[in-house]
Design a protein around this motif. Sequence first.
Motif, PDB file in Angstrom:
ATOM      1  N   VAL A   1       0.849  -1.189   0.000  1.00  0.00           N
ATOM      2  CA  VAL A   1       0.000   0.000   0.000  1.00  0.00           C
ATOM      3  C   VAL A   1       0.884   1.238   0.000  1.00  0.00           C
ATOM      4  O   VAL A   1       1.878   1.296   0.728  1.00  0.00           O
ATOM      5  CB  VAL A   1      -0.922   0.003   1.244  1.00  0.00           C
ATOM      6  N   GLU A   2       0.483   2.230  -0.824  1.00  0.00           N
ATOM      7  CA  GLU A   2       1.253   3.478  -0.851  1.00  0.00           C
ATOM      8  C   GLU A   2       0.364   4.632  -1.319  1.00  0.00           C
ATOM      9  O   GLU A   2      -0.563   4.429  -2.107  1.00  0.00           O
ATOM     10  CB  GLU A   2       2.452   3.351  -1.796  1.00  0.00           C
ATOM     11  N   PRO A   3       0.655   5.844  -0.848  1.00  0.00           N
ATOM     12  CA  PRO A   3      -0.048   7.012  -1.377  1.00  0.00           C
ATOM     13  C   PRO A   3       0.610   7.458  -2.681  1.00  0.00           C
ATOM     14  O   PRO A   3       1.819   7.310  -2.856  1.00  0.00           O
ATOM     15  CB  PRO A   3       0.139   8.064  -0.280  1.00  0.00           C
ATOM     16  N   ARG A   4      -0.205   7.952  -3.594  1.00  0.00           N
ATOM     17  CA  ARG A   4       0.326   8.461  -4.864  1.00  0.00           C
ATOM     18  C   ARG A   4      -0.326   9.805  -5.165  1.00  0.00           C
ATOM     19  O   ARG A   4      -1.474  10.041  -4.816  1.00  0.00           O
ATOM     20  CB  ARG A   4       0.019   7.508  -6.016  1.00  0.00           C
ATOM     21  N   ALA A   5       0.417  10.633  -5.870  1.00  0.00           N
ATOM     22  CA  ALA A   5      -0.124  11.923  -6.297  1.00  0.00           C
ATOM     23  C   ALA A   5      -1.053  11.700  -7.487  1.00  0.00           C
ATOM     24  O   ALA A   5      -0.736  10.935  -8.399  1.00  0.00           O
ATOM     25  CB  ALA A   5       1.007  12.870  -6.676  1.00  0.00           C
ATOM     26  N   ALA A   6      -2.198  12.356  -7.450  1.00  0.00           N
ATOM     27  CA  ALA A   6      -3.170  12.281  -8.541  1.00  0.00           C
ATOM     28  C   ALA A   6      -3.593  13.698  -8.913  1.00  0.00           C
ATOM     29  O   ALA A   6      -3.263  14.652  -8.209  1.00  0.00           O
ATOM     30  CB  ALA A   6      -4.383  11.441  -8.124  1.00  0.00           C
TER      31      ALA A   6
ATOM     32  N   TRP B   1      -4.716   6.686  -2.260  1.00  0.00           N
ATOM     33  CA  TRP B   1      -4.096   5.441  -1.799  1.00  0.00           C
ATOM     34  C   TRP B   1      -4.205   4.393  -2.890  1.00  0.00           C
ATOM     35  O   TRP B   1      -5.264   4.208  -3.485  1.00  0.00           O
ATOM     36  CB  TRP B   1      -4.783   4.927  -0.535  1.00  0.00           C
ATOM     37  N   CYS B   2      -3.105   3.700  -3.132  1.00  0.00           N
ATOM     38  CA  CYS B   2      -3.078   2.629  -4.131  1.00  0.00           C
ATOM     39  C   CYS B   2      -2.543   1.358  -3.486  1.00  0.00           C
ATOM     40  O   CYS B   2      -1.781   1.427  -2.523  1.00  0.00           O
ATOM     41  CB  CYS B   2      -2.185   3.003  -5.311  1.00  0.00           C
TER      42      CYS B   2
ATOM     43  N   GLU C   1      -0.539  -2.938  15.112  1.00  0.00           N
ATOM     44  CA  GLU C   1       0.185  -1.661  15.137  1.00  0.00           C
ATOM     45  C   GLU C   1      -0.305  -0.766  13.998  1.00  0.00           C
ATOM     46  O   GLU C   1      -0.503  -1.242  12.884  1.00  0.00           O
ATOM     47  CB  GLU C   1       1.693  -1.890  14.970  1.00  0.00           C
ATOM     48  N   PRO C   2      -0.471   0.542  14.257  1.00  0.00           N
ATOM     49  CA  PRO C   2      -0.889   1.449  13.176  1.00  0.00           C
ATOM     50  C   PRO C   2       0.149   1.485  12.062  1.00  0.00           C
ATOM     51  O   PRO C   2       1.350   1.507  12.328  1.00  0.00           O
ATOM     52  CB  PRO C   2      -0.988   2.817  13.853  1.00  0.00           C
ATOM     53  N   TYR C   3      -0.322   1.489  10.838  1.00  0.00           N
ATOM     54  CA  TYR C   3       0.568   1.530   9.674  1.00  0.00           C
ATOM     55  C   TYR C   3       0.740   2.969   9.215  1.00  0.00           C
ATOM     56  O   TYR C   3      -0.233   3.711   9.059  1.00  0.00           O
ATOM     57  CB  TYR C   3      -0.010   0.707   8.523  1.00  0.00           C
ATOM     58  N   GLU C   4       1.985   3.353   8.997  1.00  0.00           N
ATOM     59  CA  GLU C   4       2.290   4.647   8.405  1.00  0.00           C
ATOM     60  C   GLU C   4       3.265   4.419   7.267  1.00  0.00           C
ATOM     61  O   GLU C   4       4.308   3.787   7.462  1.00  0.00           O
ATOM     62  CB  GLU C   4       2.895   5.593   9.440  1.00  0.00           C
ATOM     63  N   TYR C   5       2.933   4.933   6.120  1.00  0.00           N
ATOM     64  CA  TYR C   5       3.793   4.775   4.957  1.00  0.00           C
ATOM     65  C   TYR C   5       5.042   5.624   5.155  1.00  0.00           C
ATOM     66  O   TYR C   5       4.971   6.794   5.524  1.00  0.00           O
ATOM     67  CB  TYR C   5       3.063   5.191   3.679  1.00  0.00           C
TER      68      TYR C   5
ATOM     69  N   LYS D   1      13.550   2.147   1.388  1.00  0.00           N
ATOM     70  CA  LYS D   1      13.967   1.729   0.048  1.00  0.00           C
ATOM     71  C   LYS D   1      13.242   0.473  -0.409  1.00  0.00           C
ATOM     72  O   LYS D   1      12.886   0.332  -1.569  1.00  0.00           O
ATOM     73  CB  LYS D   1      15.482   1.492   0.015  1.00  0.00           C
ATOM     74  N   THR D   2      13.065  -0.466   0.496  1.00  0.00           N
ATOM     75  CA  THR D   2      12.369  -1.704   0.166  1.00  0.00           C
ATOM     76  C   THR D   2      11.091  -1.779   1.003  1.00  0.00           C
ATOM     77  O   THR D   2      11.133  -2.158   2.161  1.00  0.00           O
ATOM     78  CB  THR D   2      13.262  -2.927   0.472  1.00  0.00           C
ATOM     79  N   PRO D   3       9.951  -1.366   0.422  1.00  0.00           N
ATOM     80  CA  PRO D   3       8.718  -1.406   1.206  1.00  0.00           C
ATOM     81  C   PRO D   3       8.362  -2.832   1.608  1.00  0.00           C
ATOM     82  O   PRO D   3       8.704  -3.796   0.929  1.00  0.00           O
ATOM     83  CB  PRO D   3       7.664  -0.824   0.268  1.00  0.00           C
ATOM     84  N   LYS D   4       7.682  -2.938   2.730  1.00  0.00           N
ATOM     85  CA  LYS D   4       7.242  -4.235   3.229  1.00  0.00           C
ATOM     86  C   LYS D   4       5.741  -4.377   2.983  1.00  0.00           C
ATOM     87  O   LYS D   4       5.011  -3.395   3.020  1.00  0.00           O
ATOM     88  CB  LYS D   4       7.532  -4.344   4.723  1.00  0.00           C
ATOM     89  N   PRO D   5       5.293  -5.594   2.749  1.00  0.00           N
ATOM     90  CA  PRO D   5       3.845  -5.787   2.565  1.00  0.00           C
ATOM     91  C   PRO D   5       3.103  -5.563   3.879  1.00  0.00           C
ATOM     92  O   PRO D   5       3.621  -5.861   4.955  1.00  0.00           O
ATOM     93  CB  PRO D   5       3.732  -7.237   2.104  1.00  0.00           C
ATOM     94  N   VAL D   6       1.889  -5.016   3.778  1.00  0.00           N
ATOM     95  CA  VAL D   6       1.062  -4.818   4.968  1.00  0.00           C
ATOM     96  C   VAL D   6       0.262  -6.078   5.293  1.00  0.00           C
ATOM     97  O   VAL D   6      -0.244  -6.232   6.397  1.00  0.00           O
ATOM     98  CB  VAL D   6       0.112  -3.611   4.814  1.00  0.00           C
ATOM     99  N   LEU D   7       0.154  -6.967   4.324  1.00  0.00           N
ATOM    100  CA  LEU D   7      -0.592  -8.214   4.486  1.00  0.00           C
ATOM    101  C   LEU D   7       0.114  -9.278   3.665  1.00  0.00           C
ATOM    102  O   LEU D   7       0.511  -9.022   2.532  1.00  0.00           O
ATOM    103  CB  LEU D   7      -2.028  -8.036   3.986  1.00  0.00           C
TER     104      LEU D   7
END
Length: 184
Positions: free
Chosen positions: A70-75, A81-82, A118-122, A127-133
């Motif tokens: 999961v990550e935020p993206r500019a639109a 959120w994507c 635990e609350p998730y914050e992007y 550098k290497t994002p981790k999966p939230v699920l």
Amino acid sequence: MPQCSHQKGFTLIEIMIVVMIIGLSAGMATLAFAPDDTTELEEAVDKFMLQAEFVSEQTVLTGEVIGLFVEPRAARDGDTWCYQWRRFRNSSWQPVSDFLGDQCLRSTVELELMVEGEPYEYDEREKTPKPVLMFYPSGESTRLEMALFTRFDSDEIERVEVDMMGGIRWLNREQELQQQEREL
């Protein structure tokens, strides 16, 4: 006369994959013809639920680990959120398939996640994002709680929960069903 011992046909795995693809297609078609009173939040959760259930079954069938990123993206109309489903293969996270491509929520929809309590914050510096699920071939998964709500109307909140045994629950729908049962 010699008899050929080769049998032609499909394996059970091939048949199950085709059935799942047909089911996912039918689910997507159902979304396209959803009633007009369905909110954008309900549509987003319904789409996520279909994909999560499909991915959960895929992990068991293929023996691969599949994660949700999961990550935020500019639109154009603000940040959105994507999310993407990726499988762990050859020591890296790779796309699951073409029909499970990146999904972005509308820019008016907010997303809050609790990962393993635990609350998730992007963190954009990571550098290497981790999966939230993560769904595992054993049928187990990481715990995830997800809440979706609109920026302008936080009264309507849709909640989804994934438990350690891979169970995926849309808490709002379960509450609605329980309420209807009590009224009967």
